[in-house]
Design a protein around this motif. Structure first.
Motif, PDB file in Angstrom:
ATOM      1  N   GLY A  64       0.784  -1.230   0.000  1.00 24.98           N
ATOM      2  CA  GLY A  64       0.000   0.000   0.000  1.00 24.98           C
ATOM      3  C   GLY A  64       0.815   1.278   0.000  1.00 24.98           C
ATOM      4  N   GLU A  65       2.120   1.180  -0.024  1.00 22.82           N
ATOM      5  CA  GLU A  65       2.968   2.365  -0.069  1.00 22.82           C
ATOM      6  C   GLU A  65       3.633   2.454  -1.432  1.00 22.82           C
ATOM      7  OE1 GLU A  65       5.772   1.898   3.073  1.00 22.82           O
ATOM      8  OE2 GLU A  65       4.238   1.742   4.611  1.00 22.82           O
ATOM      9  N   ALA A  66       3.633   3.655  -2.006  1.00 24.98           N
ATOM     10  CA  ALA A  66       4.244   3.842  -3.323  1.00 24.98           C
ATOM     11  C   ALA A  66       4.863   5.227  -3.399  1.00 24.98           C
ATOM     12  CB  ALA A  66       3.199   3.677  -4.419  1.00 24.98           C
ATOM     13  N   SER A  67       5.878   5.356  -4.247  1.00 22.97           N
ATOM     14  CA  SER A  67       6.488   6.661  -4.480  1.00 22.97           C
ATOM     15  C   SER A  67       6.819   6.791  -5.965  1.00 22.97           C
ATOM     16  CB  SER A  67       7.746   6.855  -3.633  1.00 22.97           C
ATOM     17  OG  SER A  67       8.722   5.906  -3.987  1.00 22.97           O
ATOM     18  N   TYR A  68       6.737   8.017  -6.433  1.00 20.83           N
ATOM     19  CA  TYR A  68       7.007   8.302  -7.850  1.00 20.83           C
ATOM     20  C   TYR A  68       7.908   9.532  -7.938  1.00 20.83           C
ATOM     21  CZ  TYR A  68       6.251   9.764 -12.672  1.00 20.83           C
ATOM     22  OH  TYR A  68       6.439  10.151 -13.982  1.00 20.83           O
ATOM     23  N   GLN A  69       8.943   9.434  -8.734  1.00 23.66           N
ATOM     24  CA  GLN A  69       9.831  10.567  -8.991  1.00 23.66           C
ATOM     25  C   GLN A  69       9.688  10.906 -10.468  1.00 23.66           C
ATOM     26  OE1 GLN A  69      13.916  10.238  -7.588  1.00 23.66           O
ATOM     27  NE2 GLN A  69      14.616  11.265  -9.427  1.00 23.66           N
ATOM     28  N   PRO A  70       9.138  12.075 -10.798  1.00 26.93           N
ATOM     29  CA  PRO A  70       8.950  12.427 -12.207  1.00 26.93           C
ATOM     30  C   PRO A  70      10.257  12.650 -12.937  1.00 26.93           C
ATOM     31  CG  PRO A  70       8.363  14.277 -10.799  1.00 26.93           C
ATOM     32  CD  PRO A  70       8.660  13.110  -9.892  1.00 26.93           C
ATOM     33  N   PRO A  71      10.229  12.608 -14.259  1.00 30.24           N
ATOM     34  CA  PRO A  71      11.471  12.728 -15.028  1.00 30.24           C
ATOM     35  C   PRO A  71      12.161  14.075 -14.900  1.00 30.24           C
ATOM     36  CG  PRO A  71       9.562  12.594 -16.477  1.00 30.24           C
ATOM     37  CD  PRO A  71       9.080  12.319 -15.097  1.00 30.24           C
ATOM     38  N   SER A  72      11.416  15.118 -14.594  1.00 29.56           N
ATOM     39  CA  SER A  72      12.008  16.447 -14.536  1.00 29.56           C
ATOM     40  C   SER A  72      12.720  16.744 -13.221  1.00 29.56           C
ATOM     41  CB  SER A  72      10.926  17.518 -14.756  1.00 29.56           C
ATOM     42  OG  SER A  72       9.930  17.397 -13.754  1.00 29.56           O
ATOM     43  N   SER A  73      12.504  15.916 -12.199  1.00 34.83           N
ATOM     44  CA  SER A  73      13.127  16.188 -10.909  1.00 34.83           C
ATOM     45  C   SER A  73      14.592  15.835 -10.933  1.00 34.83           C
ATOM     46  CB  SER A  73      12.413  15.416  -9.789  1.00 34.83           C
ATOM     47  OG  SER A  73      12.607  14.056  -9.965  1.00 34.83           O
ATOM     48  N   SER A  74      15.374  16.636 -10.250  1.00 33.68           N
ATOM     49  CA  SER A  74      16.801  16.356 -10.161  1.00 33.68           C
ATOM     50  C   SER A  74      17.280  16.652  -8.759  1.00 33.68           C
ATOM     51  CB  SER A  74      17.580  17.197 -11.173  1.00 33.68           C
ATOM     52  OG  SER A  74      17.368  18.567 -10.924  1.00 33.68           O
ATOM     53  N   LYS A  75      18.168  15.820  -8.270  1.00 33.32           N
ATOM     54  CA  LYS A  75      18.713  16.017  -6.925  1.00 33.32           C
ATOM     55  C   LYS A  75      19.896  16.949  -6.998  1.00 33.32           C
ATOM     56  CE  LYS A  75      17.122  11.589  -5.229  1.00 33.32           C
ATOM     57  NZ  LYS A  75      17.479  10.303  -4.640  1.00 33.32           N
ATOM     58  N   LYS A  76      19.923  17.914  -6.098  1.00 34.47           N
ATOM     59  CA  LYS A  76      21.027  18.879  -6.075  1.00 34.47           C
ATOM     60  C   LYS A  76      21.823  18.726  -4.793  1.00 34.47           C
ATOM     61  CE  LYS A  76      18.649  22.177  -8.974  1.00 34.47           C
ATOM     62  NZ  LYS A  76      18.142  23.504  -9.114  1.00 34.47           N
TER      63      LYS A  76
END
Length: 76
Positions: A64-76
């Motif tokens: 029941g737990e999910a996470s999504y990172q979109p393509p435009s996100s970037s870690k700085k």
């Protein structure tokens, strides 16, 4: 050449089951893709993880737990 559900063509790099019994599949989308080497894991505990050709990432715990990172996100 196979294509995914978005119509993007790819070739298989590798697939199989690791020593823990988890299935994996690696795909090569070529040099034009933001993430040329995408892959997914389907784990024995019901969880699964996708690293997609567009650079997005998706994880589902199978509980029941999910996470999504979109393509435009970037870690700085």
């Amino acid at each position: 050449m196979p294509s995914d559900n978005k119509g993007s063509s790819y070739s298989y790099k590798s697939s199989g089951t690791n020593t823990e019994g988890n299935h994996y599949c690696a795909r090569d989308y070529g040099s034009a893709a933001p993430n040329q080497n995408s892959y997914h894991y389907s784990n024995q505990d019901g969880s699964y993880y996708y690293s997609n050709s567009d650079g997005s990432k998706y994880y589902n715990s199978g509980k029941g737990e999910a996470s999504y990172q979109p393509p435009s996100s970037s870690k700085k």
